[in-house]
Write a protein that holds these residues in place. Structure first.
Motif, PDB file in Angstrom:
ATOM      1  N   ARG A 217       0.822  -1.218   0.000  1.00  0.00           N
ATOM      2  CA  ARG A 217       0.000   0.000   0.000  1.00  0.00           C
ATOM      3  C   ARG A 217       0.849   1.258   0.000  1.00  0.00           C
ATOM      4  O   ARG A 217       0.420   2.299  -0.496  1.00  0.00           O
ATOM      5  CB  ARG A 217      -0.940   0.011   1.205  1.00  0.00           C
ATOM      6  N   ALA A 218       2.039   1.187   0.576  1.00  0.00           N
ATOM      7  CA  ALA A 218       2.883   2.386   0.673  1.00  0.00           C
ATOM      8  C   ALA A 218       3.314   2.883  -0.696  1.00  0.00           C
ATOM      9  O   ALA A 218       3.421   4.090  -0.918  1.00  0.00           O
ATOM     10  CB  ALA A 218       4.106   2.092   1.532  1.00  0.00           C
ATOM     11  N   MET A 219       3.557   1.965  -1.621  1.00  0.00           N
ATOM     12  CA  MET A 219       3.991   2.370  -2.961  1.00  0.00           C
ATOM     13  C   MET A 219       2.757   2.650  -3.808  1.00  0.00           C
ATOM     14  O   MET A 219       2.088   1.736  -4.280  1.00  0.00           O
ATOM     15  CB  MET A 219       4.870   1.283  -3.578  1.00  0.00           C
ATOM     16  N   LYS A 220       2.465   3.924  -4.002  1.00  0.00           N
ATOM     17  CA  LYS A 220       1.204   4.330  -4.638  1.00  0.00           C
ATOM     18  C   LYS A 220       1.185   4.057  -6.129  1.00  0.00           C
ATOM     19  O   LYS A 220       0.127   3.767  -6.702  1.00  0.00           O
ATOM     20  CB  LYS A 220       0.957   5.822  -4.389  1.00  0.00           C
ATOM     21  N   LYS A 221       2.313   4.173  -6.799  1.00  0.00           N
ATOM     22  CA  LYS A 221       2.349   4.062  -8.254  1.00  0.00           C
ATOM     23  C   LYS A 221       3.075   2.815  -8.747  1.00  0.00           C
ATOM     24  O   LYS A 221       3.068   2.542  -9.941  1.00  0.00           O
ATOM     25  CB  LYS A 221       3.024   5.300  -8.848  1.00  0.00           C
ATOM     26  N   THR A 222       3.711   2.094  -7.865  1.00  0.00           N
ATOM     27  CA  THR A 222       4.435   0.884  -8.247  1.00  0.00           C
ATOM     28  C   THR A 222       3.710  -0.300  -7.640  1.00  0.00           C
ATOM     29  O   THR A 222       3.878  -0.610  -6.457  1.00  0.00           O
ATOM     30  CB  THR A 222       5.895   0.949  -7.761  1.00  0.00           C
ATOM     31  N   ARG A 223       2.883  -0.956  -8.438  1.00  0.00           N
ATOM     32  CA  ARG A 223       2.013  -2.032  -7.950  1.00  0.00           C
ATOM     33  C   ARG A 223       2.164  -3.266  -8.840  1.00  0.00           C
ATOM     34  O   ARG A 223       2.341  -3.146 -10.063  1.00  0.00           O
ATOM     35  CB  ARG A 223       0.557  -1.577  -7.959  1.00  0.00           C
ATOM     36  N   ASP A 224       2.054  -4.447  -8.217  1.00  0.00           N
ATOM     37  CA  ASP A 224       2.109  -5.688  -8.992  1.00  0.00           C
ATOM     38  C   ASP A 224       0.706  -6.275  -9.140  1.00  0.00           C
ATOM     39  O   ASP A 224      -0.286  -5.625  -8.803  1.00  0.00           O
ATOM     40  CB  ASP A 224       3.082  -6.681  -8.362  1.00  0.00           C
ATOM     41  N   LYS A 225       0.618  -7.517  -9.611  1.00  0.00           N
ATOM     42  CA  LYS A 225      -0.666  -8.085 -10.020  1.00  0.00           C
ATOM     43  C   LYS A 225      -1.367  -8.867  -8.909  1.00  0.00           C
ATOM     44  O   LYS A 225      -2.256  -9.654  -9.197  1.00  0.00           O
ATOM     45  CB  LYS A 225      -0.467  -9.001 -11.235  1.00  0.00           C
ATOM     46  N   GLU A 240       8.025   7.861 -10.979  1.00  0.00           N
ATOM     47  CA  GLU A 240       7.411   7.688  -9.661  1.00  0.00           C
ATOM     48  C   GLU A 240       8.152   6.659  -8.808  1.00  0.00           C
ATOM     49  O   GLU A 240       7.867   6.529  -7.614  1.00  0.00           O
ATOM     50  CB  GLU A 240       5.947   7.250  -9.815  1.00  0.00           C
ATOM     51  N   TYR A 241       9.090   5.952  -9.418  1.00  0.00           N
ATOM     52  CA  TYR A 241       9.713   4.820  -8.742  1.00  0.00           C
ATOM     53  C   TYR A 241      10.531   5.254  -7.530  1.00  0.00           C
ATOM     54  O   TYR A 241      10.431   4.662  -6.443  1.00  0.00           O
ATOM     55  CB  TYR A 241      10.567   4.045  -9.738  1.00  0.00           C
ATOM     56  N   ASP A 242      11.341   6.293  -7.679  1.00  0.00           N
ATOM     57  CA  ASP A 242      12.173   6.744  -6.557  1.00  0.00           C
ATOM     58  C   ASP A 242      11.333   7.238  -5.388  1.00  0.00           C
ATOM     59  O   ASP A 242      11.649   6.987  -4.225  1.00  0.00           O
ATOM     60  CB  ASP A 242      13.130   7.852  -7.024  1.00  0.00           C
ATOM     61  N   LYS A 245       9.972   4.307  -3.495  1.00  0.00           N
ATOM     62  CA  LYS A 245      10.974   3.678  -2.629  1.00  0.00           C
ATOM     63  C   LYS A 245      11.115   4.442  -1.317  1.00  0.00           C
ATOM     64  O   LYS A 245      11.286   3.835  -0.255  1.00  0.00           O
ATOM     65  CB  LYS A 245      12.316   3.597  -3.357  1.00  0.00           C
ATOM     66  N   ARG A 246      11.021   5.763  -1.394  1.00  0.00           N
ATOM     67  CA  ARG A 246      11.055   6.544  -0.157  1.00  0.00           C
ATOM     68  C   ARG A 246       9.823   6.266   0.699  1.00  0.00           C
ATOM     69  O   ARG A 246       9.914   6.170   1.929  1.00  0.00           O
ATOM     70  CB  ARG A 246      11.161   8.041  -0.491  1.00  0.00           C
ATOM     71  N   GLN A 247       8.656   6.143   0.049  1.00  0.00           N
ATOM     72  CA  GLN A 247       7.439   5.826   0.787  1.00  0.00           C
ATOM     73  C   GLN A 247       7.516   4.445   1.422  1.00  0.00           C
ATOM     74  O   GLN A 247       6.946   4.213   2.496  1.00  0.00           O
ATOM     75  CB  GLN A 247       6.222   5.907  -0.147  1.00  0.00           C
ATOM     76  N   LEU A 248       8.230   3.534   0.774  1.00  0.00           N
ATOM     77  CA  LEU A 248       8.403   2.197   1.322  1.00  0.00           C
ATOM     78  C   LEU A 248       9.147   2.248   2.656  1.00  0.00           C
ATOM     79  O   LEU A 248       8.794   1.553   3.618  1.00  0.00           O
ATOM     80  CB  LEU A 248       9.168   1.339   0.308  1.00  0.00           C
ATOM     81  N   LEU A 249      10.137   3.110   2.743  1.00  0.00           N
ATOM     82  CA  LEU A 249      10.905   3.216   3.986  1.00  0.00           C
ATOM     83  C   LEU A 249      10.103   3.864   5.101  1.00  0.00           C
ATOM     84  O   LEU A 249      10.363   3.606   6.277  1.00  0.00           O
ATOM     85  CB  LEU A 249      12.193   4.008   3.723  1.00  0.00           C
ATOM     86  N   THR A 250       9.129   4.707   4.755  1.00  0.00           N
ATOM     87  CA  THR A 250       8.328   5.335   5.812  1.00  0.00           C
ATOM     88  C   THR A 250       7.527   4.305   6.603  1.00  0.00           C
ATOM     89  O   THR A 250       7.231   4.521   7.781  1.00  0.00           O
ATOM     90  CB  THR A 250       7.354   6.381   5.213  1.00  0.00           C
ATOM     91  N   GLY A 256       9.102   2.070  13.920  1.00  0.00           N
ATOM     92  CA  GLY A 256      10.219   2.271  14.832  1.00  0.00           C
ATOM     93  C   GLY A 256      11.567   1.862  14.281  1.00  0.00           C
ATOM     94  O   GLY A 256      12.584   1.981  14.981  1.00  0.00           O
ATOM     95  N   TYR A 257      11.631   1.414  13.050  1.00  0.00           N
ATOM     96  CA  TYR A 257      12.902   1.001  12.455  1.00  0.00           C
ATOM     97  C   TYR A 257      13.518   2.208  11.736  1.00  0.00           C
ATOM     98  O   TYR A 257      13.437   2.345  10.520  1.00  0.00           O
ATOM     99  CB  TYR A 257      12.677  -0.179  11.496  1.00  0.00           C
ATOM    100  N   ARG A 258      14.145   3.080  12.519  1.00  0.00           N
ATOM    101  CA  ARG A 258      14.678   4.345  11.986  1.00  0.00           C
ATOM    102  C   ARG A 258      15.857   4.139  11.060  1.00  0.00           C
ATOM    103  O   ARG A 258      16.169   5.010  10.236  1.00  0.00           O
ATOM    104  CB  ARG A 258      15.087   5.274  13.135  1.00  0.00           C
ATOM    105  N   ASP A 259      16.566   3.019  11.170  1.00  0.00           N
ATOM    106  CA  ASP A 259      17.759   2.770  10.358  1.00  0.00           C
ATOM    107  C   ASP A 259      17.459   1.921   9.129  1.00  0.00           C
ATOM    108  O   ASP A 259      18.400   1.493   8.436  1.00  0.00           O
ATOM    109  CB  ASP A 259      18.829   2.070  11.213  1.00  0.00           C
ATOM    110  N   ALA A 260      16.192   1.670   8.877  1.00  0.00           N
ATOM    111  CA  ALA A 260      15.841   0.815   7.735  1.00  0.00           C
ATOM    112  C   ALA A 260      16.342   1.418   6.435  1.00  0.00           C
ATOM    113  O   ALA A 260      16.292   2.637   6.231  1.00  0.00           O
ATOM    114  CB  ALA A 260      14.331   0.609   7.685  1.00  0.00           C
ATOM    115  N   ARG A 261      16.813   0.550   5.544  1.00  0.00           N
ATOM    116  CA  ARG A 261      17.306   1.013   4.244  1.00  0.00           C
ATOM    117  C   ARG A 261      17.101  -0.068   3.203  1.00  0.00           C
ATOM    118  O   ARG A 261      16.993  -1.268   3.532  1.00  0.00           O
ATOM    119  CB  ARG A 261      18.779   1.403   4.323  1.00  0.00           C
TER     120      ARG A 261
END
Length: 861
Positions: A217-225, A240-242, A245-250, A256-261
């Motif tokens: 759900r976080a990736m608004k424009k990058t969706r699979d089937k 929209e891909y980049d 990816k930022r929305q994925l980290l949010t 609480g995973y502040r160091d996620a990458r």
């Protein structure tokens, strides 16, 4: 390459070959191997067809009287300047003649112009795509064609189709000589789009503590089937891909995973037009809040700020939610720290959360505040109101010069302007619709409202022939009328406008069978000083039992309805200023003669004198396509209780049909009353509730939930329900010739009025009449706009609906409803109003339900 080759050959020729030039008194040998300075005696031009001589010579920089060295950079620079214009296929500069005695040379510039394009053509594209491509390419007839033009145009075309998901697009550029226009060519872009590249599968490796559904759900424009994305586009959108990816980290930051990458993201084809994306994610460890400190706050206490922040020691270190509660951007009506300060004038307020200490899995945060000084409103500027009077707009806004700035009042002002109906709501609410211009030097702020006028008046003209009679309708509604300019001759274009008043007149007839005339006027600000509205209306309708098709004109059977209504609405300050209290007094008279349709009786006169009290609260962001807010209305309509006041009633008939008198209304034998006596004065009390809530889901996708209820009561059970003001439920909700004296309630998926119960009457020869005295209705709609423009608003909808109607309050069961579902579309045109069509399926009535199409004119509640 051509330019470099040409310069090289020119220099080689200059270094290896002598040039002989003839002079009038003899020949002089000039050796190009020995550079020499010459004065330019003149410049001639050869080969130009489209460009003027002066234009080319000016660009070349070679002019009479200047000194040049031959050979040298001077001549090379002339060639370079001309070549860089990209207008020429070949450029050459030569010495035409010499005057050795004065060291003067006459030069000649020889050019070959590029072919001009007579037509730009496209193949393999749709007409709509071609129009968009032409706008992007900005190609014009008569323009020159070059390798540069071909390459840049090809890149633009490929980029255009990549945005649409076509990543394997091929473009060939073909040229052909024009047989009609001399020295012209036709250029065709042959486009092979191929198939859209879609995302087949996305995997998330390393995401062990966050649900995969949240990541999707976080990736608004990058969706699979996957099924979760059934209604979403699966095409890959590179731009929209980049961001996705930022929305994925949010999502990890919220947990609480502040160091996620994202360690690595791999994209590859698993089929010719199907992609798979694999994310390799390092979550890191989960963190928690420990201590939160506030510094720099003097206006509000740390305890008060913590109540709004709603974060305690030991809570998951959710940076995303923390920032929403600091800076806004959360749910509607959710208060945040920035808005708290800005509502109190602190426009220059700043807050900066700083991680002070990270120990183990705990984080200490310090909220550093710079409050600044309160900002005072200075200039309130309104632009774009070409027709509407400026004072009409200013009375709607809540921002006044000299007052402290308030974010809430500013947002309310935007909402009020958008809801006026005179301006494009999308423009005022969108980017560029307003500006906040702070002046930190003197702690003031200017606000600019940029409005866009839209057509708000409506004209209705229709006519036709049917059933051996002419049917005509003429109607006009001026939604920006101005009585103040009524006597201004220059204002009549065609009528005086600009004060947001409403004047509507409508006439309809189809010969002798039906005639209707109505007029209404409303003033939203009575006397122009307070938000008190005045509404008046009057109407007349006559309908006869004539059959024009059979040449039967029966004026002895008719129904006439005429009436008048006037009401005053006042905006309240409590509970908040979204509430409006409305009072209305209305008079309506029904005159029936041998009328066997619809009512409990067929001959007589009935008067309906009523008072209506209603309380409304409307907080939607606009009228036509609301995205947020709510609309609630509660009303009570009363008539005097005539039956309870008849202590000595005259004209009552006994069992033998003789007039009699009674001393108490309880002693009246209603079975022996005539319809004329019983319904001369209509009595009832009518209760109504209607409520709708609008919620913006994603983008402009809106969920509308609505509920409504109505009850027509009586004062005297022996007297019974009123034959007027009842409810008819089912169908499209539009009234017809035979619906006077009833409130029409739509319920899609069923025949018109089919859910209304019927009762048997001893006063009407037809035996039955509609007797809907209680109803409820529930609706859920999912709306999405197709076009949101001042000229037209179009949106599609999916709906679930349920409701029912009962003859008696004792039979009322709110869960005994008739259900339906379907789809529809609405079109709003300023000159016509709201039009729509729905297809619905009624599930609970095999006779009147099933597949039904409904046409809608006007706003339906």
């Amino acid at each position: 390459m051509r330019f470099c080759r040409m310069v090289f050959l020119s220099l080689l020729l200059a270094l290896s070959c002598p040039l002989w030039a003839q002079q009038a008194d003899g020949g002089v040998e000039v050796d190009y191997n020995n550079p020499k300075k010459y004065v330019v005696g003149g410049v001639s031009l050869e080969g130009n067809q489209y460009l003027s001589r002066d234009q080319i010579l000016q660009v070349s920089g070679l002019r009479e009287g200047m000194e040049v060295t031959v050979p040298g950079e001077d001549i090379s620079n002339v060639i370079t300047r001309l070549w860089h214009q990209r207008y020429f296929e070949d450029v050459a500069v030569s010495i035409d003649s010499l005057v050795p005695t004065r060291d003067t040379a006459y030069f000649k510039i020889t050019i070959v112009e590029r072919p001009r394009v007579s037509r730009w053509l496209f193949s393999g594209v749709k007409s709509g795509e071609q129009k968009e491509l032409e706008e992007r390419l900005n190609l014009r007839r008569g323009g020159e064609f070059s390798e540069y033009v071909a390459k840049t145009s090809t890149d633009i075309i490929k980029r255009y189709y990549k945005e649409k998901g076509f990543y394997n697009v091929k473009v060939d550029v073909n040229t052909k000589r024009d047989t009609v226009i001399k020295s012209a060519i036709r250029v065709q872009f042959a486009v092979d789009k191929g198939e859209k590249v879609k995302i087949e599968k996305i995997t998330f490796n390393g995401a062990d503590h966050v649900k995969e559904s949240k990541l999707v759900r976080a990736m608004k424009k990058t969706r699979d089937k996957r099924l979760q994305n059934f209604f979403s586009s699966k095409k890959f959108q590179e731009k929209e891909y980049d961001n996705d990816k930022r929305q994925l980290l949010t999502v990890f930051n919220e947990a609480g995973y502040r160091d996620a990458r994202i360690v690595k993201d791999t994209m590859y084809y698993i089929e010719p037009n199907r992609l798979q994306i694999d994310f390799e994610i390092d979550e890191g460890k989960q963190y928690y809040f420990r201590d939160i400190a506030w510094t720099g706050n003097s206006v509000f206490s740390s305890e008060g700020l913590n109540e709004i922040l709603k974060i305690g020691k030991g809570d998951v270190y959710d940076v995303v939610t923390m920032e929403k509660r600091l800076f806004g951007g959360g749910k509607q009506n959710e208060y945040d720290i920035t808005k708290l300060y800005r509502d109190n004038g602190y426009l220059f307020f700043q807050v900066n959360p700083v991680e002070m200490n990270i120990e183990g899995d705990s984080v200490d945060v310090e909220m550093r505040i710079v409050e600044g000084k309160p900002a005072t409103l200075n200039n309130i500027v309104i632009n774009g109101n070409d027709l509407t009077n400026e004072r009409v707009i200013r009375r709607q806004v809540f921002t006044y010069p000299g007052y402290l700035f308030s974010q809430t009042e500013f947002e309310r002002s935007i909402r009020e302007i958008a809801s006026m109906g005179q301006f494009d709501p999308e423009a005022i609410m969108g980017e560029g619709g307003y500006s906040i211009l702070p002046n930190p030097m003197d702690n003031t702020v200017d606000i600019v409202y940029n409005v866009t006028e839209k057509p708000s008046s409506q004209l209705e003209l229709s006519g036709g022939w049917g059933g051996n009679t002419f049917v005509a309708t003429v109607g006009v509604s001026f939604n920006n009328f101005s009585t103040r300019r009524f006597f201004d001759k220059t204002a009549w274009r065609p009528v005086p406008l600009g004060d947001a008043q409403n004047l509507a007149i409508r006439f309809q007839t189809n010969g002798t069978y039906y005639t209707s005339l109505s007029a209404s006027f409303s003033e939203p600000w009575l006397f122009g000083k307070k938000p008190t509205s005045l509404n008046t209306s009057l109407y007349y309708t006559r309908q006869t039992n004539s059959y024009i098709y059979y040449n039967i004109l029966n004026n002895d059977e008719f129904m006439e309805v005429y009436g008048f209504a006037a009401g005053i609405g006042k905006r309240l300050k409590w509970p908040d200023n979204y509430f409006v209290l409305y009072n209305q007094l209305s008079w309506q008279t029904y005159r029936l003669q041998n009328w066997i349709y619809q009512f409990l009786f067929n001959t007589g006169i009935s008067h309906n004198l009523s008072y209506t009290l209603s309380l409304n609260r409307t907080s939607t962001d606009q009228q036509i396509y609301p995205r947020e807010g709510s609309d609630f209305s509660f009303s009570l309509q009363l008539t005097p209780p005539y039956s309870l006041m008849r202590k000595k009633d005259r004209g009552i008939l006994d069992a033998e049909g003789n007039p009699t008198r009674v001393d108490n209304w309880k002693d009246i034998n209603y079975d022996y009353q005539t319809s004329q006596d019983r319904y001369r004065w209509i009595e009832y009390h009518k209760w109504s509730f209607k409520g709708a809530v609008y919620t913006k889901l994603i983008g402009d996708l809106v969920l509308m939930a609505r509920a409504q209820f109505g009850y027509l009561g009586y004062y005297n059970r022996n007297w019974g329900y009123s034959p007027f003001e009842g409810f008819r439920v089912g169908g499209d909700g539009m009234s017809g010739y035979d619906t006077y004296g009833s409130e029409i309630i739509s319920l899609r998926g069923y025949e018109n009025y089919s859910l209304t119960p019927q009762a048997r009457s001893s006063y009407n020869s037809t035996g039955n009449y509609y007797a809907g005295n209680v109803y409820d209705k529930f609706t859920v709609e999912l709306r999405y706009p197709v076009i949101l423009q001042p000229q037209s608003t179009i949106y599609a909808l999916l709906f679930l609906e349920g409701g029912n109607c009962w003859a008696d309050i004792r039979d009322f069961n709110p869960f005994q409803i008739k259900r339906s579902a379907g789809v529809g579309v609405r079109v709003f045109l300023p000159m016509i109003g709201l039009l729509g069509v729905d297809w619905g399926w009624g599930f609970d009535d095999p006779v009147n339900g099933g597949s039904q199409f409904h046409f809608v004119i006007g706003q339906q509640f």
